[in-house]
Write a protein that holds these residues in place. Structure first.
Motif, short mmCIF file in Angstrom:
data_model
loop_
_atom_site.label_atom_id
_atom_site.label_comp_id
_atom_site.label_asym_id
_atom_site.label_seq_id
_atom_site.Cartn_x
_atom_site.Cartn_y
_atom_site.Cartn_z
N ASP A 261 0.83 -1.21 0.00
CA ASP A 261 0.00 0.00 0.00
C ASP A 261 0.86 1.26 0.00
O ASP A 261 0.53 2.25 -0.68
CB ASP A 261 -0.93 0.00 1.23
CG ASP A 261 -1.92 -1.14 1.20
OD1 ASP A 261 -2.20 -1.66 0.09
OD2 ASP A 261 -2.42 -1.54 2.28
N ASN A 262 1.96 1.23 0.74
CA ASN A 262 2.87 2.39 0.74
C ASN A 262 3.48 2.61 -0.63
O ASN A 262 3.66 3.75 -1.07
CB ASN A 262 3.97 2.18 1.78
CG ASN A 262 3.44 2.26 3.19
OD1 ASN A 262 2.30 2.60 3.42
ND2 ASN A 262 4.28 1.93 4.16
N ALA B 279 0.93 4.29 -2.82
CA ALA B 279 0.89 5.72 -2.52
C ALA B 279 2.15 6.42 -3.04
O ALA B 279 2.08 7.55 -3.55
CB ALA B 279 0.75 5.93 -1.02
N ASP C 55 -5.67 14.73 -2.42
CA ASP C 55 -6.08 13.35 -2.09
C ASP C 55 -4.86 12.43 -2.04
O ASP C 55 -4.78 11.54 -1.17
CB ASP C 55 -7.09 12.85 -3.12
CG ASP C 55 -8.42 13.57 -3.01
OD1 ASP C 55 -8.66 14.20 -1.97
OD2 ASP C 55 -9.20 13.53 -3.98
N ASN C 56 -3.93 12.61 -2.98
CA ASN C 56 -2.72 11.78 -2.95
C ASN C 56 -1.93 12.00 -1.67
O ASN C 56 -1.41 11.04 -1.06
CB ASN C 56 -1.85 12.10 -4.17
CG ASN C 56 -2.45 11.60 -5.46
OD1 ASN C 56 -3.22 10.63 -5.47
ND2 ASN C 56 -2.12 12.23 -6.57
N ARG D 87 -3.10 13.12 1.25
CA ARG D 87 -3.85 12.57 2.38
C ARG D 87 -3.76 11.05 2.42
O ARG D 87 -3.62 10.46 3.51
CB ARG D 87 -5.32 13.01 2.30
CG ARG D 87 -5.53 14.48 2.60
CD ARG D 87 -7.01 14.82 2.60
NE ARG D 87 -7.21 16.23 2.92
CZ ARG D 87 -7.30 16.72 4.14
NH1 ARG D 87 -7.18 15.90 5.18
NH2 ARG D 87 -7.48 18.01 4.36
N HIS D 88 -3.83 10.42 1.24
CA HIS D 88 -3.69 8.96 1.21
C HIS D 88 -2.31 8.53 1.70
O HIS D 88 -2.18 7.55 2.45
CB HIS D 88 -3.93 8.47 -0.21
CG HIS D 88 -3.79 6.99 -0.38
ND1 HIS D 88 -4.64 6.08 0.24
CD2 HIS D 88 -2.89 6.24 -1.06
CE1 HIS D 88 -4.28 4.86 -0.07
NE2 HIS D 88 -3.21 4.92 -0.86
N SER D 89 -1.28 9.27 1.30
CA SER D 89 0.07 8.96 1.76
C SER D 89 0.19 9.15 3.27
O SER D 89 0.84 8.35 3.96
CB SER D 89 1.08 9.83 1.03
OG SER D 89 2.38 9.64 1.51
N ASN E 285 -2.18 8.81 5.48
CA ASN E 285 -2.86 7.68 6.12
C ASN E 285 -1.99 6.43 6.10
O ASN E 285 -1.92 5.68 7.08
CB ASN E 285 -4.19 7.41 5.42
CG ASN E 285 -5.18 8.54 5.61
OD1 ASN E 285 -5.13 9.25 6.61
ND2 ASN E 285 -6.07 8.72 4.65
N MET E 286 -1.32 6.19 4.97
CA MET E 286 -0.44 5.02 4.88
C MET E 286 0.73 5.14 5.86
O MET E 286 1.14 4.15 6.48
CB MET E 286 0.08 4.86 3.44
CG MET E 286 -0.99 4.52 2.41
SD MET E 286 -1.86 2.98 2.75
CE MET E 286 -3.42 3.60 3.43
#
Length: 489
Positions: free
Chosen positions: A245-246, A249, A305-306, A308-310, A312-313
């Motif tokens: 997942d990382n 991202a 969004d990218n 924020r997703h990073s 979270n990861m």
């Protein structure tokens, strides 16, 4: 100056003669023919009434001319006049007609000049207004491009900062994963030692075959080591999933950052374009093409969004790392307590372990030789791939240059087919060589993994021999895996 609709021999085209006292009036023929005359007028100037020569002069002066003619006959006999000559003398205009024609020409010329002056003034004002409008629009476009560059720079800095933090987190998480895997592998040695100790204790004879506390502690140590390995492997699998997942991202951030770099380069190029630049050209119809797929709101939201997703990861990764460290501490404490409570003696089959160790050393030597040959093969493949890039560049450059041939010169001729075939052939060759290079690199990685595994197995066997000879025969005075588990990379 020659006027349209007139001839140089017309009577009104010559200079006007002065009329003084004592001068005889011009002889006017008894019959005057009408001649059509249309002067030139500029566009928008109304045509005046159709002008015709006046006939009043002929009526008023007919009697006077007859009297003077009789007097001339009495004084001097005039020559005889033929009928054709008489007709020619009658085709004349009066001075009034001549003046009127000149006035009309002057007024027409003034009207033409006035119209041309007004048109020139309007044209100059129009050109100035359009030039000012064009400059204002171009300046506004430059300001918008500058603002766009600042926005791109802001998101680039945000993406770069987040990407750097994510890479550091991936590195830390990968180190924890390797530590867990290495710790799980390192537990094989004490587990094998405990199982070997149980096996050796089964060889006891007679009354010594007692199910005492030592045997119970050995069985508990085996179960604890297996449980620790299973928990470490499960946590390592979770970390591996989190690392995937990382990486997703990370790839999203890298793609976004790469797109931002490309967009920044294009925007800077557009901003630096001037009216005197050499690379500007006409692209008719390009304003009708709308290839945009986003608006400023969605464009900014995509990068946000990218990020924020990073984030979270990274938060999930930090949580997993803390969990892994806590697990290692708890398991190490439990194993140490179990080892100190057991304090059993180990017996090792030195001959068997030595034989396996020798075989592993032979395999390691062969693996090192194979690694050397594989690295040479990779170097040759890379040189071959590098040698194919220049011919591919030449062929593609030729194709690109030939696309600028004008009009019908864009012929799909034999050189075109050959160049296209050459590009496809070289590209296919490069793909084949790159595929083989990846396979060779994968093989090299497999050999390195085999080498690491062999070295690890050799270390395990060496540790086992050390335990069998010194620790096991000395009834295990320390727990050898504690230090290995704590410093495992």
């Amino acid at each position: 100056m020659e006027f349209l609709g007139t001839t140089q021999t017309a009577s009104y085209c010559g200079p006007k003669k002065a009329r003084g006292i004592g001068m005889l009036p011009p002889v006017v023929p008894a019959r005057v023919t009408q001649e059509c005359y249309q002067p030139y007028y500029p566009p928008g100037c109304p045509y005046p009434n159709s002008w015709r020569p006046s006939l009043s002069y002929k009526v008023s002066n007919t009697q006077t001319c007859l009297n003077k003619e009789a007097t001339c006959r009495s004084a001097l006999r005039p020559p005889s006049i033929l009928p054709g000559d008489r007709s020619a003398l009658f085709c004349r205009y009066s001075p009034h007609d001549w003046d009127q024609s000149n006035q009309l020409q002057i007024r027409a010329a003034e009207a033409s000049r006035l119209w041309a002056s007004r048109l020139m003034g309007d044209s100059m004002r129009l050109m100035q207004d359009k030039d000012q409008l064009t400059r204002q629009m171009q300046e506004g476009t430059c300001r918008n491009l500058g603002q766009r560059l600042s926005d791109i720079g802001f998101w680039k800095s945000e993406l770069s900062y987040e990407l750097e933090r994510l890479l550091n987190e991936n590195h830390s998480l990968d180190a924890v994963k390797r530590q867990l895997e290495c710790a799980a592998e390192e537990l094989n040695c004490p587990l094998q030692a405990a199982l070997e100790c149980l096996y050796q204790r089964e060889k006891r004879i007679g009354i010594d075959l007692v199910h005492d506390n030592v045997e119970k502690n050995l069985i508990g140590e085996v179960d604890l080591l297996k449980c620790c390995q299973e928990r470490m492997r499960k946590l390592a699998q979770r970390i591996d999933i989190q690392m995937r997942d990382n990486r997703d991202a990370q790839h999203a951030l890298e793609r976004d950052l790469e797109d931002k770099n490309s967009a920044e380069f294009i925007e800077e190029k557009c901003l630096n374009l001037r009216n005197t630049s050499n690379c500007i050209s006409f692209f008719h119809g390009v304003e009708k093409i709308d290839g945009t797929i986003s608006v400023p709101e969605t464009w900014a939201k995509f990068s946000n969004d990218n990020i924020r997703h990073s984030q979270n990861m990274r938060a999930n990764s930090i949580q997993l790392r803390e969990e892994a460290q806590n697990l290692l501490d708890v398991l190490l404490d439990q194993m140490w307590k179990q080892f100190t409570n057991t304090n059993l003696a180990f017996s090792a089959r030195i001959a068997e372990v030595t034989d396996v160790k020798n075989k592993l050393q032979v395999e390691l030597a062969k693996t090192l030789q194979e690694i050397f040959q594989t690295e040479n093969t990779i170097m040759l493949l890379e040189r071959s791939i590098l040698a194919k890039e220049s011919p591919l560049k030449v062929a593609q450059t030729r194709l690109e240059c030939r696309t600028r041939r004008p009009c019908v010169e864009l012929c799909r001729d034999m050189p075109q087919f050959k160049l296209v075939n050459e590009v496809f052939t070289i590209d296919d060759t490069l793909q084949t060589l790159k595929l083989r290079l990846r396979e060779t690199q994968d093989t090299l990685q497999l050999l390195f993994m085999t080498k690491c595994q062999l070295e690890h197995e050799l270390a395990v066997k060496a540790n086992t021999l050390h335990i069998d000879k010194e620790k096991c025969m000395g009834m295990r005075k320390t727990f050898p895996s504690t230090r290995c588990l704590r410093i495992c990379p």
